[in-house]
Design a protein around this motif. Structure first.
Motif, mmCIF file in Angstrom:
data_model
loop_
_atom_site.group_PDB
_atom_site.id
_atom_site.type_symbol
_atom_site.label_atom_id
_atom_site.label_comp_id
_atom_site.label_asym_id
_atom_site.label_seq_id
_atom_site.Cartn_x
_atom_site.Cartn_y
_atom_site.Cartn_z
ATOM 1 N N VAL A 6 -45.238 10.882 1.226
ATOM 2 C CA VAL A 6 -46.702 10.473 0.427
ATOM 3 C C VAL A 6 -47.506 10.821 1.596
ATOM 4 O O VAL A 6 -47.800 10.834 2.730
ATOM 5 N N SER A 7 -48.871 11.423 0.813
ATOM 6 C CA SER A 7 -50.105 11.921 1.452
ATOM 7 C C SER A 7 -51.028 11.047 1.058
ATOM 8 O O SER A 7 -50.799 10.359 -0.091
ATOM 9 N N PRO A 8 -52.085 10.974 1.570
ATOM 10 C CA PRO A 8 -53.378 10.255 1.007
ATOM 11 C C PRO A 8 -53.830 10.565 -0.520
ATOM 12 O O PRO A 8 -54.281 9.731 -1.098
ATOM 13 N N GLU A 9 -53.274 11.932 -0.723
ATOM 14 C CA GLU A 9 -53.667 12.160 -2.075
ATOM 15 C C GLU A 9 -52.654 11.771 -3.154
ATOM 16 O O GLU A 9 -53.037 11.408 -4.132
ATOM 17 N N ALA A 10 -51.545 11.761 -2.866
ATOM 18 C CA ALA A 10 -50.364 11.537 -3.884
ATOM 19 C C ALA A 10 -48.983 11.056 -3.109
ATOM 20 O O ALA A 10 -48.848 11.789 -2.052
ATOM 21 N N SER A 11 -47.952 10.805 -4.113
ATOM 22 C CA SER A 11 -46.612 10.886 -3.786
ATOM 23 C C SER A 11 -46.192 12.205 -3.962
ATOM 24 O O SER A 11 -46.306 12.956 -5.093
ATOM 25 N N LEU A 12 -45.768 13.184 -2.890
ATOM 26 C CA LEU A 12 -45.591 14.647 -3.121
ATOM 27 C C LEU A 12 -44.059 15.074 -3.415
ATOM 28 O O LEU A 12 -44.047 15.945 -4.047
ATOM 29 N N VAL A 13 -43.315 14.318 -2.913
ATOM 30 C CA VAL A 13 -41.654 14.507 -3.107
ATOM 31 C C VAL A 13 -41.119 13.023 -3.112
ATOM 32 O O VAL A 13 -41.470 12.257 -2.634
ATOM 33 N N SER A 14 -39.898 13.410 -4.174
ATOM 34 C CA SER A 14 -39.035 11.972 -4.121
ATOM 35 C C SER A 14 -37.843 12.691 -4.720
ATOM 36 O O SER A 14 -37.759 13.161 -5.800
ATOM 37 N N HIS A 73 -46.063 21.728 5.861
ATOM 38 C CA HIS A 73 -46.616 21.369 7.403
ATOM 39 C C HIS A 73 -47.538 20.009 7.185
ATOM 40 O O HIS A 73 -48.367 19.841 6.195
ATOM 41 N N ILE A 74 -47.454 19.538 8.159
ATOM 42 C CA ILE A 74 -48.245 18.288 8.456
ATOM 43 C C ILE A 74 -48.947 18.256 9.590
ATOM 44 O O ILE A 74 -48.745 18.839 10.599
ATOM 45 N N ASN A 75 -50.153 17.252 9.620
ATOM 46 C CA ASN A 75 -51.238 17.150 10.934
ATOM 47 C C ASN A 75 -50.635 16.170 11.667
ATOM 48 O O ASN A 75 -51.066 15.866 12.834
ATOM 49 N N GLY A 76 -49.739 15.271 11.172
ATOM 50 C CA GLY A 76 -49.280 14.026 11.922
ATOM 51 C C GLY A 76 -48.877 13.095 10.911
ATOM 52 O O GLY A 76 -48.712 13.134 9.689
ATOM 53 N N GLY A 77 -48.384 11.943 11.402
ATOM 54 C CA GLY A 77 -48.053 10.858 10.489
ATOM 55 C C GLY A 77 -47.034 9.787 11.016
ATOM 56 O O GLY A 77 -46.769 9.894 12.075
ATOM 57 N N THR A 78 -46.329 9.114 10.090
ATOM 58 C CA THR A 78 -45.157 8.326 10.576
ATOM 59 C C THR A 78 -44.118 8.593 9.547
ATOM 60 O O THR A 78 -43.993 9.017 8.400
ATOM 61 N N ILE A 79 -42.892 8.064 10.215
ATOM 62 C CA ILE A 79 -41.750 8.162 9.212
ATOM 63 C C ILE A 79 -41.031 6.708 9.411
ATOM 64 O O ILE A 79 -40.875 6.188 10.474
ATOM 65 N N GLU A 80 -40.245 6.400 8.406
ATOM 66 C CA GLU A 80 -39.196 5.445 8.341
ATOM 67 C C GLU A 80 -37.982 5.674 7.787
ATOM 68 O O GLU A 80 -37.983 6.325 6.794
ATOM 69 N N MET A 81 -36.857 5.402 8.400
ATOM 70 C CA MET A 81 -35.647 5.622 7.897
ATOM 71 C C MET A 81 -34.938 4.319 7.941
ATOM 72 O O MET A 81 -34.678 3.444 8.807
ATOM 73 N N LYS A 82 -34.391 3.883 6.593
ATOM 74 C CA LYS A 82 -33.396 2.415 6.553
ATOM 75 C C LYS A 82 -33.005 2.630 5.469
ATOM 76 O O LYS A 82 -33.568 3.020 4.314
ATOM 77 N N ASP A 83 -31.567 2.203 5.438
ATOM 78 C CA ASP A 83 -30.836 2.085 4.169
ATOM 79 C C ASP A 83 -30.772 3.270 3.387
ATOM 80 O O ASP A 83 -30.709 3.322 2.109
ATOM 81 N N ASN A 84 -30.686 4.456 4.212
ATOM 82 C CA ASN A 84 -30.514 5.931 3.629
ATOM 83 C C ASN A 84 -31.655 5.905 2.610
ATOM 84 O O ASN A 84 -31.723 6.894 1.615
ATOM 85 N N LYS A 85 -33.016 5.648 3.126
ATOM 86 C CA LYS A 85 -34.109 6.070 2.478
ATOM 87 C C LYS A 85 -34.942 6.478 3.630
ATOM 88 O O LYS A 85 -35.470 5.763 4.316
ATOM 89 N N VAL A 86 -35.754 7.465 3.302
ATOM 90 C CA VAL A 86 -36.698 8.149 4.455
ATOM 91 C C VAL A 86 -38.122 7.988 3.659
ATOM 92 O O VAL A 86 -38.336 8.662 2.564
ATOM 93 N N ILE A 87 -38.920 7.600 4.301
ATOM 94 C CA ILE A 87 -40.270 7.632 3.908
ATOM 95 C C ILE A 87 -41.178 8.233 4.876
ATOM 96 O O ILE A 87 -41.236 7.745 5.836
ATOM 97 N N VAL A 88 -41.765 9.577 4.493
ATOM 98 C CA VAL A 88 -42.575 10.139 5.519
ATOM 99 C C VAL A 88 -44.192 9.873 4.898
ATOM 100 O O VAL A 88 -44.516 10.077 3.749
ATOM 101 N N LEU A 89 -44.956 9.210 5.876
ATOM 102 C CA LEU A 89 -46.325 9.044 5.633
ATOM 103 C C LEU A 89 -47.200 10.234 6.216
ATOM 104 O O LEU A 89 -47.149 10.165 7.474
ATOM 105 N N ALA A 90 -47.537 11.154 5.456
ATOM 106 C CA ALA A 90 -48.134 12.446 6.087
ATOM 107 C C ALA A 90 -49.405 12.526 6.118
ATOM 108 O O ALA A 90 -50.010 12.438 5.086
ATOM 109 N N ASP A 91 -50.210 13.012 7.068
ATOM 110 C CA ASP A 91 -51.543 13.162 7.011
ATOM 111 C C ASP A 91 -51.804 14.707 6.702
ATOM 112 O O ASP A 91 -50.941 15.431 7.161
#
Length: 91
Positions: A6-14, A73-91
């Motif tokens: 997910v980026s500030p603009e939209a969900s990019l991949v799922s 390519h990302i400029n930074g962000g955060t990631i969470e992995m839990k219960d086989n689900k990865v969420i990347v919040l990308a800048d």
């Protein structure tokens, strides 16, 4: 495992992927299926994943392929992995 980028603009991949490699602030690390739960900050660099998740229409130009993996390519962000689900919040 399920990946969402997910980026500030939209969900990019799922969708389902086999692996995800991210640029952590203390170095690059990879997550595979059944990885332990983790939350981490991300540094500038490449998010790489192997698999065929859905890339949101209009954002395909943010991704390239190298050595059989998708790369973004990302400029930074955060990631969470839990219960086989990865969420990347990308800048």
């Amino acid at each position: 495992m399920y990946l969402e980028i997910v980026s500030p603009e939209a969900s990019l991949v799922s969708g389902e992927v086999e692996s995800v490699t991210v640029p952590g602030v203390d170095g690059e690390f990879q997550m595979l299926n059944n990885h332990a739960a983790i939350v981490s900050l991300l540094a500038e660099g490449e998010v790489r994943f192997q698999g065929n998740p859905a890339i949101t229409i209009g954002y395909e130009n943010k991704f390239t392929q190298k050595n059989g993996k998708w790369v973004m390519h990302i400029n930074g962000g955060t990631i969470e992995m839990k219960d086989n689900k990865v969420i990347v919040l990308a800048d």
